[in-house]
Design a protein around this motif. Structure first.
Motif, PDB file in Angstrom:
ATOM      1  N   TRP A 183       0.936  -1.671  -0.053  1.00 30.73           N
ATOM      2  CA  TRP A 183      -0.146   0.048   0.185  1.00 30.73           C
ATOM      3  C   TRP A 183       1.224   0.824   0.222  1.00 30.73           C
ATOM      4  O   TRP A 183       0.486   2.169  -0.284  1.00 30.73           O
ATOM      5  CB  TRP A 183      -0.925  -0.158   1.365  1.00 30.73           C
ATOM      6  CG  TRP A 183      -1.953   0.787   0.809  1.00 30.73           C
ATOM      7  CD1 TRP A 183      -3.457   1.157   0.477  1.00 30.73           C
ATOM      8  CD2 TRP A 183      -1.223   2.544   1.861  1.00 30.73           C
ATOM      9  NE1 TRP A 183      -3.597   2.787   1.133  1.00 30.73           N
ATOM     10  CE2 TRP A 183      -2.489   3.721   2.191  1.00 30.73           C
ATOM     11  CE3 TRP A 183      -0.689   2.555   3.410  1.00 30.73           C
ATOM     12  CZ2 TRP A 183      -2.502   4.003   2.813  1.00 30.73           C
ATOM     13  CZ3 TRP A 183      -0.642   3.604   4.043  1.00 30.73           C
ATOM     14  CH2 TRP A 183      -1.959   4.224   3.545  1.00 30.73           C
ATOM     15  N   ASP A 193       3.681   1.545  -1.236  1.00 32.01           N
ATOM     16  CA  ASP A 193       4.989   1.580  -2.397  1.00 32.01           C
ATOM     17  C   ASP A 193       3.816   2.010  -3.199  1.00 32.01           C
ATOM     18  O   ASP A 193       4.109   3.429  -4.502  1.00 32.01           O
ATOM     19  CB  ASP A 193       5.165   0.173  -2.657  1.00 32.01           C
ATOM     20  CG  ASP A 193       6.453  -0.291  -1.878  1.00 32.01           C
ATOM     21  OD1 ASP A 193       6.861   0.641  -1.663  1.00 32.01           O
ATOM     22  OD2 ASP A 193       6.672  -1.205  -2.336  1.00 32.01           O
ATOM     23  N   ALA A 194       2.513   1.819  -3.263  1.00 27.66           N
ATOM     24  CA  ALA A 194       1.914   1.936  -4.173  1.00 27.66           C
ATOM     25  C   ALA A 194       1.616   3.815  -4.192  1.00 27.66           C
ATOM     26  O   ALA A 194       1.039   4.375  -4.861  1.00 27.66           O
ATOM     27  CB  ALA A 194       0.389   1.853  -4.229  1.00 27.66           C
ATOM     28  N   TRP A 204       3.822   5.980  -2.941  1.00 29.66           N
ATOM     29  CA  TRP A 204       4.159   6.409  -3.011  1.00 29.66           C
ATOM     30  C   TRP A 204       4.938   6.882  -4.411  1.00 29.66           C
ATOM     31  O   TRP A 204       5.056   7.711  -4.524  1.00 29.66           O
ATOM     32  CB  TRP A 204       5.516   5.706  -2.467  1.00 29.66           C
ATOM     33  CG  TRP A 204       7.101   6.335  -3.057  1.00 29.66           C
ATOM     34  CD1 TRP A 204       8.013   5.799  -3.340  1.00 29.66           C
ATOM     35  CD2 TRP A 204       7.958   7.885  -2.413  1.00 29.66           C
ATOM     36  NE1 TRP A 204       9.858   7.041  -4.055  1.00 29.66           N
ATOM     37  CE2 TRP A 204       8.795   7.785  -3.251  1.00 29.66           C
ATOM     38  CE3 TRP A 204       6.800   8.761  -1.765  1.00 29.66           C
ATOM     39  CZ2 TRP A 204       9.737   8.873  -2.498  1.00 29.66           C
ATOM     40  CZ3 TRP A 204       8.106  10.350  -1.384  1.00 29.66           C
ATOM     41  CH2 TRP A 204       9.074  10.203  -1.696  1.00 29.66           C
ATOM     42  N   ASP A 205       4.566   5.812  -5.633  1.00 28.64           N
ATOM     43  CA  ASP A 205       4.691   5.259  -6.707  1.00 28.64           C
ATOM     44  C   ASP A 205       3.527   6.955  -7.384  1.00 28.64           C
ATOM     45  O   ASP A 205       4.008   7.154  -8.430  1.00 28.64           O
ATOM     46  CB  ASP A 205       3.937   4.327  -7.232  1.00 28.64           C
ATOM     47  CG  ASP A 205       5.161   3.394  -7.249  1.00 28.64           C
ATOM     48  OD1 ASP A 205       6.421   3.725  -7.102  1.00 28.64           O
ATOM     49  OD2 ASP A 205       4.778   2.057  -7.385  1.00 28.64           O
ATOM     50  N   ASP A 206       2.026   6.330  -7.003  1.00 26.20           N
ATOM     51  CA  ASP A 206       1.182   7.798  -7.339  1.00 26.20           C
ATOM     52  C   ASP A 206       1.365   8.609  -7.273  1.00 26.20           C
ATOM     53  O   ASP A 206       1.680  10.177  -8.160  1.00 26.20           O
ATOM     54  CB  ASP A 206      -0.136   7.953  -6.231  1.00 26.20           C
ATOM     55  CG  ASP A 206      -0.821   6.532  -6.939  1.00 26.20           C
ATOM     56  OD1 ASP A 206      -0.285   5.545  -8.278  1.00 26.20           O
ATOM     57  OD2 ASP A 206      -2.047   5.890  -6.519  1.00 26.20           O
ATOM     58  N   LEU A 213       4.973  10.079  -7.313  1.00 25.72           N
ATOM     59  CA  LEU A 213       5.932  10.575  -7.751  1.00 25.72           C
ATOM     60  C   LEU A 213       5.893  10.210  -9.021  1.00 25.72           C
ATOM     61  O   LEU A 213       6.253  11.977  -9.810  1.00 25.72           O
ATOM     62  CB  LEU A 213       6.776   9.607  -7.283  1.00 25.72           C
ATOM     63  CG  LEU A 213       8.211   9.336  -6.455  1.00 25.72           C
ATOM     64  CD1 LEU A 213       8.762   7.424  -7.027  1.00 25.72           C
ATOM     65  CD2 LEU A 213       8.718  10.244  -6.214  1.00 25.72           C
ATOM     66  N   SER A 214       4.682   9.637  -9.381  1.00 31.37           N
ATOM     67  CA  SER A 214       3.804   9.742 -11.284  1.00 31.37           C
ATOM     68  C   SER A 214       3.497  11.880 -10.705  1.00 31.37           C
ATOM     69  O   SER A 214       3.350  12.052 -11.772  1.00 31.37           O
ATOM     70  CB  SER A 214       3.284   9.233 -10.921  1.00 31.37           C
ATOM     71  OG  SER A 214       3.428   8.107 -11.893  1.00 31.37           O
ATOM     72  N   SER A 215       2.701  12.434  -9.831  1.00 34.21           N
ATOM     73  CA  SER A 215       2.070  13.358  -9.542  1.00 34.21           C
ATOM     74  C   SER A 215       3.414  14.844  -9.896  1.00 34.21           C
ATOM     75  O   SER A 215       2.798  15.438 -10.318  1.00 34.21           O
ATOM     76  CB  SER A 215       1.080  13.733  -8.594  1.00 34.21           C
ATOM     77  OG  SER A 215      -0.361  13.081  -8.669  1.00 34.21           O
ATOM     78  N   GLN A 239       6.033  14.013 -11.169  1.00 30.45           N
ATOM     79  CA  GLN A 239       6.765  13.996 -12.660  1.00 30.45           C
ATOM     80  C   GLN A 239       5.338  14.544 -13.373  1.00 30.45           C
ATOM     81  O   GLN A 239       6.558  16.033 -14.224  1.00 30.45           O
ATOM     82  CB  GLN A 239       7.323  12.761 -13.435  1.00 30.45           C
ATOM     83  CG  GLN A 239       7.314  12.412 -14.464  1.00 30.45           C
ATOM     84  CD  GLN A 239       7.748  10.999 -15.324  1.00 30.45           C
ATOM     85  OE1 GLN A 239       7.256   9.953 -14.447  1.00 30.45           O
ATOM     86  NE2 GLN A 239       8.010  11.192 -16.298  1.00 30.45           N
TER      87      GLN A 239
END
Length: 108
Positions: A86, A88-89, A91-93, A95-97, A99
């Motif tokens: 959860w 990790d997901a 954090w990925d979101d 980082l995508s935002s 970027q």
């Protein structure tokens, strides 16, 4: 031996919200221990420690094994996996935002 967690990230977060339970997790990082050893340094009774361990067990964060008359508790091998997935997901979101925002600013 494979272990399955019985709960997802909500149960782990709820269980870890209590400082006493976080302290028990910290103690168990050094290896399995019986309730008496875990309770020795705490300002609460053994039955209260047992109740906290039950919450951690129900959340899939610890497992208990009977050895003679004692129950030894240890960290569950994959107990934190749902919580880590959860995080990790999330954090990925994030980082995508970031970027996307950086790309939009660079395009200006």
């Amino acid at each position: 031996m494979a272990y399955e967690t019985r709960a997802g990230p909500d149960a782990a977060l709820s269980a870890l919200a209590d400082p006493t339970r976080r302290g028990l997790i910290e103690q168990l990082r050094s290896g399995p221990a019986p309730v008496a050893a875990l309770a020795a340094g705490l300002p609460i009774s053994r039955p209260a420690v047992s109740q906290h361990l039950k919450v951690l067990n129900d959340a899939g964060l610890v497992v208990a094994e009977a050895k003679g008359a004692r129950r030894y508790y240890r960290l569950a091998p994959e107990g934190a996996a749902p919580l880590l997935a959860w995080l990790d997901a999330m954090w990925d979101d994030a980082l995508s935002s970031f970027q996307t925002l950086a790309e939009q600013e660079a395009a200006r």
